[in-house]
Design an enzyme around this catalytic site. Structure first.
Site, short mmCIF file in Angstrom:
data_model
loop_
_atom_site.label_atom_id
_atom_site.label_comp_id
_atom_site.label_asym_id
_atom_site.label_seq_id
_atom_site.Cartn_x
_atom_site.Cartn_y
_atom_site.Cartn_z
N ASP A 437 1.11 5.11 -7.77
CA ASP A 437 2.01 6.16 -7.31
C ASP A 437 3.14 6.31 -8.32
O ASP A 437 3.37 5.43 -9.16
CB ASP A 437 2.64 5.77 -5.97
CG ASP A 437 1.66 5.96 -4.82
OD1 ASP A 437 0.64 6.62 -5.03
OD2 ASP A 437 1.92 5.44 -3.72
N ASP A 769 1.93 3.78 -0.47
CA ASP A 769 3.00 3.48 0.48
C ASP A 769 2.87 4.24 1.79
O ASP A 769 3.50 3.90 2.78
CB ASP A 769 4.38 3.77 -0.14
CG ASP A 769 4.50 5.21 -0.62
OD1 ASP A 769 3.59 6.02 -0.36
OD2 ASP A 769 5.51 5.53 -1.28
N ASP A 773 -2.57 6.67 2.68
CA ASP A 773 -3.07 5.92 1.52
C ASP A 773 -4.00 4.79 1.97
O ASP A 773 -4.64 4.16 1.12
CB ASP A 773 -1.90 5.31 0.74
CG ASP A 773 -1.14 6.35 -0.07
OD1 ASP A 773 -1.77 7.32 -0.50
OD2 ASP A 773 0.08 6.19 -0.25
#
Length: 1051
Positions: A437, A769, A773
């Site tokens: 990310d 997070d 996901d």
């Protein structure tokens, strides 16, 4: 236990609450009404829906009372196995059982021949009175093995429990106490607490929804249903512990905790499972009844008992993906099977050779009649064969793996890596790709609004409120203050030199900071519109990429809709915009495209994340051009219509600086052969700017960047079906995936893992997070969840939690993972060398002399050295920066490299030659009598045994390096375990030689012979240096070429 009268201090009992939580949907609403409604239940529990539990002096006493009456929010773990039970489990090893039986038979036969009628006819006249020692020595050796195994298992279980406690201690939850929102550990939650549930939370206790917006729960962990369940005060208000919040937010009053919650009841039953079939049948019946009650009222009917709640012991460790072997485990399994076959073959061959030779020599050549005493000889031959099997089979391998993993995991905690699944540690060492990310991992997650577009003007610095003053400016303040999580706030630091703390969602905190920088207070707007007054909320998720809140207008004049989100998405839903001088202007497609080119793209190229803020009014009676005139309350369920035809108030550029340590960390990954890819929901220009700053993209690099839409077009056929062959053309050069969804992330991860384009197959790590996901984190070989910004769902799906949300911590995980992998490889190089030597000597010695020159008890001691002690010594090496200077091994590369194989064969050949020389030339060369055919300890056999142990010990130093390093002593003093174990083993060997006597079949040899043994031992270090000089690059190149050719044929 609580006093009987304490329960009556509350208006409702524990049993009544347990029964209440069994109801669902309509039945639940009726049951709540029967008790007087949710407000009455809260009153009975002594709590308040707005203030929660109150009291200053007596709050702690109140909490303790609730724990005594309603229980604590924890489920007692299964009791740890006792040391005796661990010993008993170790005793169940088949080879140990066979050794014990053989030793017992040998002892019985010795007793018969020693004290029986045929004692005088035996062939063991000289040493017959010591015949019992062999059996007792076997018993003692088995006892040592069992004790060491039990101690290691006991230590391992304690460490496992310590890791689990650490993970559980990290789980906090937001509750309201004394009217304030506070984060507490889930174990501190009590019945009566008001919990604030939100998107991504793992529910910690059973409760009843007090208020909620757009709340959807995943109850599959309890019911097996895959569909998310809509929760509402007037629909289905029951919320259960262990379920996940997939959307929305709300407040609930806790009604059951720990073992009294619905999931707690099931876990308690799981803990009670035993071998008793009748007990297990009753438990399954009780559990099925619980699941039936949980699913009661569901339109689809009860789905039955889900697999992931199976009570069978083999499913205790989970199902599905958890059962897949890690990269190292797969390689070790194949290797262990091969070694096992080799050991079994060697044991059988040795036993057959010795038995045949014995029979021919005694019964055919010497024509001696058979006697009971011969039985002891045959049993001794069997014991020798079994001992060879024990030595050959790598029982210490699982111990080495476990010790190395646990040691590394404990050390990794200090490097901000909380390991949830042990095998993730070693898998990370093989990682070839990391999909990361952006926000909070590569960047600081300290977000600040640095640019704004308001009233048709782009401000590169934050303007004052006077500069933008118009009737829409106050609406903008409300739009930011109200349309955000009320848990998000800016908190002043006590230290004037420190920046204010951003608590909650960092994007929302940046916007709230923007309000403060304009000279306004977001708290004032929130006091005017408390959270309970909001009419409806469409919470942010990865599909919407926006958040919308609806508030009532004053004097029942209608409703106002506030929306914020990704700029391109929100702007396309706008029909109007606040133009120059605060005047309303049309905002068509031409104006939207102009905004993208002139405002959004320049901000994105500066690395800024752009957020648009818009609004719309629903009014009764006369309305402005941008208002919607209505005659009745809109249908808030029709989100598409509600969030459309908006008026754009403002567009802001939010800066999230790259973490200063990230570029260096990414450079280390690239140097280590790991490709870093950035997967983000941000604008492609923002993503490109950050990627260049991080070093993921470089000016003359072949790396590509694309948006999720283009990505899906390229990897799917005309029917929209994913094609691996199309994907394989895209992913090798892909470095940045922008404007991506969690589905895109999952597709990328799965596609890379399944791809066979690369030589050794890819091993993929992923960071995440968000709740969505979860699938990508589960699918990845190693899933990293963010410890600070990550949701509970993401943490549950992960293998490792980054407690500092920092990419540089992943680099440390790579280093520790490679250290684990190398530790296992070191152990294998050492152990397999000893295996080859011991088995070869046993077979050759047995063939030529009729018995193994290494006695059973001696081989068991060697086995202890190379299994238990060596595994501990080699598993505790510290990682070095040099580990990041080589390429990863990948998924299919052999665990034993050409370099390792060269060392094993070279050392084995040298040591076998030395021992054979001592067997056949030792008496002539060193000047002692031949003792190979004696039935009592001799200098000859002791020198052979001692030399073998010395060569094994010094070769253990060689085994510390497996990549051809010349300096094998480098870093040896940093590993205290290795030094202490090596010296301790050497001292033990000295004691065995001088004091072992008949037990270890040793003779107290003179200093001269000791020096020769040491010389042969030290010589293995010189031999290791010579072996290092043999080139292997050409062999490596040929093997890689063969693998490439094989892949081409397969393709």
């Amino acid at each position: 236990m609580f006093e009987a009268h304490e329960e009556y201090r509350f208006g409702i009992s524990l049993q009544e609450l347990r029964e209440l939580m069994e109801y669902r949907k309509g039945d639940a609403i009726e049951a709540i009404k029967h008790l007087g409604g949710i407000e009455k239940i809260c009153k009975l529990l002594g709590t308040n829906t707005k203030s929660g539990l109150v009291g200053l002096q007596d709050l702690n006493e109140n909490l303790e009372l609730r724990r005594r009456v309603f229980g604590e929010n924890s489920i007692p773990p299964k009791p740890a196995k006792s040391f005796c039970s661990l010993m008993w489990e170790a005793m169940e090893d088949v080879t140990l059982i066979v050794l014990i039986v053989a030793a017992t038979v040998s002892l019985i036969l010795w007793g018969i021949t020693e004290f029986g009628t045929e004692a005088s006819g035996g062939s063991h006249d000289e040493g017959e009175k010591y015949g019992w020692i062999d059996s007792v020595a076997i018993y003692a050796s088995v006892t040592v093995v069992v004790l060491v195994t039990a101690i290691n298992d006991w230590t391992k279980e304690r460490q496992f429990r310590g890791l689990q406690s650490k993970i559980e201690g990290e789980h906090n939850f937001a509750v309201i106490r004394n009217g304030q929102s506070v984060d507490i550990n889930v174990a501190e939650i009590v019945v009566g607490d008001i919990c604030q549930v939100k998107y991504g939370d793992l529910i910690p206790a059973d409760g009843i929804l007090v208020s909620g917006n757009d709340l959807r729960i995943d109850e599959s962990s309890l019911t097996g249903e895959s569909d998310h369940v809509q929760k509402g005060e007037h629909d289905d208000p029951m919320i259960l512990a262990g379920t996940h919040v997939m959307e929305g937010k709300g407040k609930m009053v806790v009604t059951a905790v720990g073992v009294n919650s619905q999931s707690g009841i099931i876990f308690t039953l799981l803990g009670a499972t035993g071998k008793d079939p009748e007990k297990e049948r009753r438990i399954n019946e009780a559990k099925s009844e619980i699941v039936r009650k949980i699913t009661r009222g569901n339109d689809n009917g009860p789905p039955g008992v889900p697999e992931n709640l199976s009570l069978s012991p083999e499913n205790d460790n989970g199902a599905g993906d958890d059962d897949e072997k890690s990269v190292l485990q797969s390689k070790l399994t194949k290797l262990a099977i091969l070694i096992g076959y080799f050991g079994l073959g060697a044991a059988v061959l040795t036993t057959v050779i010795v038995v045949v030779r014995y029979c021919l020599e005694k019964y055919v050549v010497r024509k001696i009649p058979a006697s009971i005493g011969d039985g002891r000889d045959f049993v001794g031959f069997v014991i020798t064969g079994i001992t060879i099997l024990v030595v050959a089979v790598p029982e210490g391998l699982p111990l080495a793996v476990t010790l190395s993993l646990i040691y590394s995991c404990k050390k990794m905690m200090k490097d901000n890596n909380l390991v949830r699944h042990l095998d993730a540690c070693e898998t990370m060492g093989n990682a070839t790709a990391i999909c990361s990310d952006k926000t909070g991992t590569l960047t600081t997650n300290r977000m600040t609004v640095v640019q704004a577009f308001i009233n048709g003007e782009r401000f590169k610095e934050i303007p004052s409120f006077a500069d933008i003053s118009s009737r829409y400016a106050e609406i903008l303040i409300d739009a930011i203050s109200v349309n955000s999580g009320y848990t998000s706030r800016i908190q002043k630091s006590e230290n004037k030199d420190e920046l204010p703390a951003q608590i909650g969602n960092k994007t929302e905190c940046a916007l709230l900071g923007f309000v403060q920088n304009l000279g306004k207070s977001y708290d004032q707007s929130r006091r005017l519109y408390p959270e309970e007054s909001l009419t409806h909320v469409y919470t942010f998720n990865s599909v919407r990429k926006s958040m919308t809140s609806v508030i009532p207008l004053p004097d029942n004049g209608g409703w106002r809709v506030f929306t914020k989100g990704a700029s391109e998405i929100v702007l396309h839903k706008c029909k109007y915009i606040i133009g120059p001088n605060g005047k309303l202007a049309r905002f068509g497609k031409h104006e939207q495209d102009k905004m993208v080119h002139e405002v959004i793209e320049p901000m994105a190229q500066d690395g800024l994340r752009t957020i648009s803020i818009a609004y719309k009014d629903y009014v009764f009676g006369r309305s402005a051009d941008n208002d919607v005139r209505i005659s009745a309350e809109p249908n808030w369920a029709n989100e598409e219509e509600i969030v459309d035809n908006l008026t754009c108030l403002c567009l802001v550029g939010i800066e999230d600086p790259v973490r200063p340590e990230v570029p260096d960390a990414i450079h280390k990954c690239q140097r280590a052969g790991i490709v870093v890819r950035m997967v983000t929901g941000d604008n492609i220009n923002t993503a490109r700017s950050i990627a260049f700053k991080c070093g993921i993209l470089k000016p003359r690099d072949k790396g590509t960047i694309m948006e999720g839409k283009e990505f899906n077009t390229k990897i799917r056929d005309e029917n929209g079906i994913f094609r691996q062959e199309l994907f394989d053309k895209v992913w090798p050069n892909l470095r940045v995936l922008a404007r991506s969804s969690p589905t895109d992330k999952y597709t990328l991860v799965k596609g890379i893992i399944d791809s066979e384009v690369s030589e050794n197959r890819e091993v993929v790590a992923v960071t995440g997070d968000g709740t969505n996901d979860g699938p990508a984190l589960k699918k990845a070989d190693v899933g990293f969840a963010m410890g600070i910004a990550g949701t509970d769902v993401a943490k549950e799906a992960s293998d490792i939690i980054l407690t500092d949300d920092n990419f540089s911590s992943i680099v440390k995980a790579v280093m520790w993972g490679r250290k684990v992998y190398d530790s296992i490889a070191k152990f294998l190089q050492f152990q397999l060398t000893v295996n080859i030597v011991a088995v070869s000597v046993a077979i050759i010695g047995a063939t030529i002399t009729g018995s193994s020159p290494l006695k059973a008890v001696q081989m068991l001691w060697v086995n202890l050295i190379m299994d238990t002690l060596a595994s501990l010594a080699l598993a505790t090496e510290l990682p070095t920066p040099e580990l990041l200077l080589r390429k990863p091994y990948g998924r299919t590369k052999s665990l034993i490299s050409v370099q390792m194989l060269k060392h094993m064969i070279g050392q084995a050949v040298y040591q076998v030659v030395v021992i054979l020389f001592l067997i056949f030339g030792g008496p002539w060369f060193l000047g002692f009598d031949n003792g190979t055919n004696l039935d009592e300890p001799s200098i000859h056999l002791t020198v052979i045994f001692n030399t073998f142990v010395m060569m094994t010990l010094f070769n253990e130093i060689n085994a510390r390096k497996i990549h051809g390093e010349r300096n094998i002593f480098s870093g040896i003093c940093t590993n205290a375990y290795f030094v202490v174990i090596w010296i301790g083993t050497m001292i033990s060997q000295v004691g065995i030689v001088f004091l072992g006597g008949r037990v270890f079949f040793t003779y107290a040899i003179q200093t001269e012979y000791w020096l020769w043994c040491l010389a042969f031992g030290i010589s293995t270090i010189s031999v290791g240096q010579l072996i290092n000089s043999i080139p292997t690059k050409s062999i490596d190149a040929k093997m890689e070429q063969r693998k490439r050719d094989k892949l081409k044929k397969a393709g």
